[in-house]
Design a protein around this motif. Structure first.
Motif, PDB file in Angstrom:
ATOM      1  N   THR A 166       0.829  -1.194   0.000  1.00 22.97           N
ATOM      2  CA  THR A 166       0.000   0.000   0.000  1.00 22.97           C
ATOM      3  C   THR A 166       0.865   1.246   0.000  1.00 22.97           C
ATOM      4  O   THR A 166       1.982   1.237   0.541  1.00 22.97           O
ATOM      5  CB  THR A 166      -0.962   0.010   1.209  1.00 22.97           C
ATOM      6  N   VAL A 167       0.368   2.305  -0.625  1.00 23.11           N
ATOM      7  CA  VAL A 167       1.103   3.570  -0.728  1.00 23.11           C
ATOM      8  C   VAL A 167       0.467   4.579   0.210  1.00 23.11           C
ATOM      9  O   VAL A 167      -0.697   4.964   0.018  1.00 23.11           O
ATOM     10  CB  VAL A 167       1.095   4.105  -2.172  1.00 23.11           C
ATOM     11  N   GLY A 168       1.201   4.990   1.223  1.00 23.69           N
ATOM     12  CA  GLY A 168       0.694   5.979   2.158  1.00 23.69           C
ATOM     13  C   GLY A 168       0.952   7.394   1.686  1.00 23.69           C
ATOM     14  O   GLY A 168       1.729   7.629   0.757  1.00 23.69           O
ATOM     15  N   PRO A 169       0.306   8.364   2.334  1.00 25.37           N
ATOM     16  CA  PRO A 169       0.519   9.763   1.971  1.00 25.37           C
ATOM     17  C   PRO A 169       1.908  10.242   2.374  1.00 25.37           C
ATOM     18  O   PRO A 169       2.417   9.871   3.425  1.00 25.37           O
ATOM     19  CB  PRO A 169      -0.574  10.495   2.752  1.00 25.37           C
ATOM     20  N   MET A 170       2.505  11.061   1.530  1.00 26.30           N
ATOM     21  CA  MET A 170       3.790  11.668   1.834  1.00 26.30           C
ATOM     22  C   MET A 170       3.546  13.062   2.405  1.00 26.30           C
ATOM     23  O   MET A 170       2.808  13.853   1.817  1.00 26.30           O
ATOM     24  CB  MET A 170       4.657  11.738   0.574  1.00 26.30           C
ATOM     25  N   ILE A 171       4.170  13.347   3.559  1.00 22.24           N
ATOM     26  CA  ILE A 171       3.925  14.596   4.275  1.00 22.24           C
ATOM     27  C   ILE A 171       5.247  15.366   4.436  1.00 22.24           C
ATOM     28  O   ILE A 171       5.882  15.307   5.501  1.00 22.24           O
ATOM     29  CB  ILE A 171       3.296  14.321   5.664  1.00 22.24           C
ATOM     30  N   PRO A 172       5.700  16.091   3.411  1.00 18.61           N
ATOM     31  CA  PRO A 172       6.982  16.805   3.531  1.00 18.61           C
ATOM     32  C   PRO A 172       7.001  17.787   4.702  1.00 18.61           C
ATOM     33  O   PRO A 172       8.036  17.975   5.349  1.00 18.61           O
ATOM     34  CB  PRO A 172       7.097  17.540   2.190  1.00 18.61           C
ATOM     35  N   SER A 173       5.849  18.403   4.998  1.00 22.11           N
ATOM     36  CA  SER A 173       5.798  19.386   6.080  1.00 22.11           C
ATOM     37  C   SER A 173       5.746  18.741   7.452  1.00 22.11           C
ATOM     38  O   SER A 173       6.002  19.400   8.465  1.00 22.11           O
ATOM     39  CB  SER A 173       4.555  20.271   5.910  1.00 22.11           C
ATOM     40  N   GLU A 212      10.227   7.532   5.829  1.00 20.01           N
ATOM     41  CA  GLU A 212      10.634   8.493   4.810  1.00 20.01           C
ATOM     42  C   GLU A 212       9.498   9.440   4.424  1.00 20.01           C
ATOM     43  O   GLU A 212       9.742  10.565   3.964  1.00 20.01           O
ATOM     44  CB  GLU A 212      11.117   7.749   3.555  1.00 20.01           C
ATOM     45  N   PHE A 213       8.247   9.015   4.634  1.00 20.82           N
ATOM     46  CA  PHE A 213       7.104   9.841   4.219  1.00 20.82           C
ATOM     47  C   PHE A 213       6.695  10.860   5.275  1.00 20.82           C
ATOM     48  O   PHE A 213       5.799  11.659   5.053  1.00 20.82           O
ATOM     49  CB  PHE A 213       5.913   8.948   3.854  1.00 20.82           C
ATOM     50  N   ARG A 214       7.291  10.787   6.464  1.00 19.61           N
ATOM     51  CA  ARG A 214       7.236  11.838   7.490  1.00 19.61           C
ATOM     52  C   ARG A 214       5.854  12.080   8.100  1.00 19.61           C
ATOM     53  O   ARG A 214       5.558  13.179   8.567  1.00 19.61           O
ATOM     54  CB  ARG A 214       7.808  13.147   6.932  1.00 19.61           C
ATOM     55  N   PHE A 215       5.015  11.084   8.130  1.00 16.01           N
ATOM     56  CA  PHE A 215       3.747  11.226   8.852  1.00 16.01           C
ATOM     57  C   PHE A 215       4.057  11.134  10.347  1.00 16.01           C
ATOM     58  O   PHE A 215       4.771  10.226  10.782  1.00 16.01           O
ATOM     59  CB  PHE A 215       2.774  10.113   8.449  1.00 16.01           C
ATOM     60  N   PRO A 216       3.559  12.054  11.178  1.00 12.01           N
ATOM     61  CA  PRO A 216       3.857  12.015  12.622  1.00 12.01           C
ATOM     62  C   PRO A 216       3.487  10.664  13.236  1.00 12.01           C
ATOM     63  O   PRO A 216       2.371  10.166  13.044  1.00 12.01           O
ATOM     64  CB  PRO A 216       2.990  13.145  13.192  1.00 12.01           C
ATOM     65  N   ALA A 217       4.413  10.077  13.972  1.00 13.60           N
ATOM     66  CA  ALA A 217       4.267   8.697  14.433  1.00 13.60           C
ATOM     67  C   ALA A 217       3.063   8.493  15.348  1.00 13.60           C
ATOM     68  O   ALA A 217       2.329   7.507  15.209  1.00 13.60           O
ATOM     69  CB  ALA A 217       5.546   8.247  15.134  1.00 13.60           C
ATOM     70  N   GLU A 218       2.838   9.398  16.294  1.00 11.11           N
ATOM     71  CA  GLU A 218       1.742   9.181  17.241  1.00 11.11           C
ATOM     72  C   GLU A 218       0.389   9.345  16.559  1.00 11.11           C
ATOM     73  O   GLU A 218      -0.534   8.539  16.783  1.00 11.11           O
ATOM     74  CB  GLU A 218       1.838  10.125  18.436  1.00 11.11           C
ATOM     75  N   LEU A 219       0.252  10.346  15.725  1.00 11.56           N
ATOM     76  CA  LEU A 219      -1.003  10.523  14.993  1.00 11.56           C
ATOM     77  C   LEU A 219      -1.256   9.325  14.080  1.00 11.56           C
ATOM     78  O   LEU A 219      -2.384   8.830  13.983  1.00 11.56           O
ATOM     79  CB  LEU A 219      -0.964  11.813  14.182  1.00 11.56           C
ATOM     80  N   ALA A 220      -0.209   8.842  13.432  1.00 16.23           N
ATOM     81  CA  ALA A 220      -0.349   7.671  12.554  1.00 16.23           C
ATOM     82  C   ALA A 220      -0.799   6.450  13.339  1.00 16.23           C
ATOM     83  O   ALA A 220      -1.642   5.675  12.877  1.00 16.23           O
ATOM     84  CB  ALA A 220       0.978   7.385  11.849  1.00 16.23           C
ATOM     85  N   ALA A 221      -0.242   6.258  14.534  1.00 18.79           N
ATOM     86  CA  ALA A 221      -0.632   5.113  15.363  1.00 18.79           C
ATOM     87  C   ALA A 221      -2.094   5.207  15.772  1.00 18.79           C
ATOM     88  O   ALA A 221      -2.827   4.198  15.771  1.00 18.79           O
ATOM     89  CB  ALA A 221       0.262   5.035  16.596  1.00 18.79           C
TER      90      ALA A 221
END
Length: 306
Positions: A166-173, A212-221
């Motif tokens: 699966t391809v997750g969203p990339m969050i450069p910011s 590498e896609f930089r999604f915040p870890a806690e929000l992602a969890a």
């Protein structure tokens, strides 16, 4: 384990017509082989090479501590009886029905030599057959893989039977919008639907988009756990529409580039068809984490829901 046999390196040389100096150190040999796997395009490969590669990967796996999904203690049991678990370790050593790969839109893996991303690790452990299988899917599809969708392939040399890509969203910011948060939830839903379509019972997720896609870890969890809970708790009164799909076949020990990519192209779009979605078969979902920090995040997420 001893270094790679001379026949293995001869096979690599003859397959790729490379004339590389072979290191004497075992670890340097492993790194070189991984780098060659990583950069190799999804071109046809000989039966001889696959035989040697599969023997080597099997020997490497035999040196690892394999964890069975049923041996991972549950962190939570849902009212439906399905369980959720946290497991810290190398997802390529987990024996379950399917592991989830955080892929890129090209779907054929990471081409950076010895890169430490999960995509690279899974393709390396599975063998070159996985890239060939993904390439066939992409050729049939004719366009990059959209964010939030999923595809299924055999696991080849992995302990897992299948890989869900699966391809997750990339969050450069590093600051995802509500739409991007929903895209991440779509990744989990797509994988779970695909697992259900193929009557799978145990699924292990990596932390999609958090590297590498930089999604915040806690929000992602929090998105991951909430989405999985909602999916497994949902028992519709009627069957939901789904796309028709081919059932991927379990692969034999050694496969050529032709047979290794057969019957694996399964999609998860929202388009309705005359088919109906089968009952949910998933009985256990494992959230795989690599670091102590990520383990603590998931523990906190579960504790907040208790």
């Amino acid at each position: 384990m001893a270094g790679l046999s001379g026949s293995c390196w001869e096979s690599i040389r003859s397959t790729d017509e490379a004339d590389l100096p072979i290191p004497h150190d075992d670890e340097e040999q492993r790194l070189l082989l991984r780098a060659l796997q990583n950069v190799r395009p999804p071109a046809p490969v000989s039966e001889r090479f696959l035989h040697v590669q599969d023997e080597y990967l099997g020997a490497e796996l035999a040196q690892c501590a394999i964890t069975d999904a049923d041996d991972v203690p549950p962190a939570e049991t849902l009212q439906t009886g399905a369980t959720l678990a946290i497991w810290q370790g190398d997802i390529t050593t987990l024996r379950c029905d399917a592991i989830v790969n955080a892929a890129n839109s090209g779907l054929t893996g990471c081409y950076a030599p010895n890169h430490r991303c999960i995509d690279n690790a899974i393709h390396t452990a599975a063998g070159v057959q996985l890239r060939l299988a993904c390439e066939r899917i992409m050729e049939q599809q004719g366009h990059p893989e959209p964010v939030g969708r999923a595809k299924i392939t055999p696991g080849f040399n992995l302990p897992a039977r299948y890989v869900l890509h699966t391809v997750g969203p990339m969050i450069p910011s590093g600051d995802p919008t509500p739409a991007e948060q929903e895209q991440l939830a779509d990744c989990y839903r797509s994988c779970l639907r695909l697992a259900t379509d193929h009557s799978l019972e145990t699924v292990a997720f990596c932390a999609i988009s958090t590297g590498e896609f930089r999604f915040p870890a806690e929000l992602a969890a929090r998105i991951a756990v909430r989405t999985v809970r909602e999916f497994l708790a949902h028992r519709p009164a009627h069957q939901e529409p789904t796309q028709p799909h081919e059932q991927p076949h379990d692969q034999p020990q050694t496969q050529t580039s032709t047979t290794s990519t057969a019957d694996t192209s399964t999609d998860t779009s929202a388009e309705s068809t005359t088919n109906t979605r089968p009952a949910i078969t998933i009985r256990k979902v494992i959230f795989d984490v690599f670091s102590d920090r990520d383990r603590q995040i998931y523990k906190r997420v579960f504790a907040d829901h208790a």
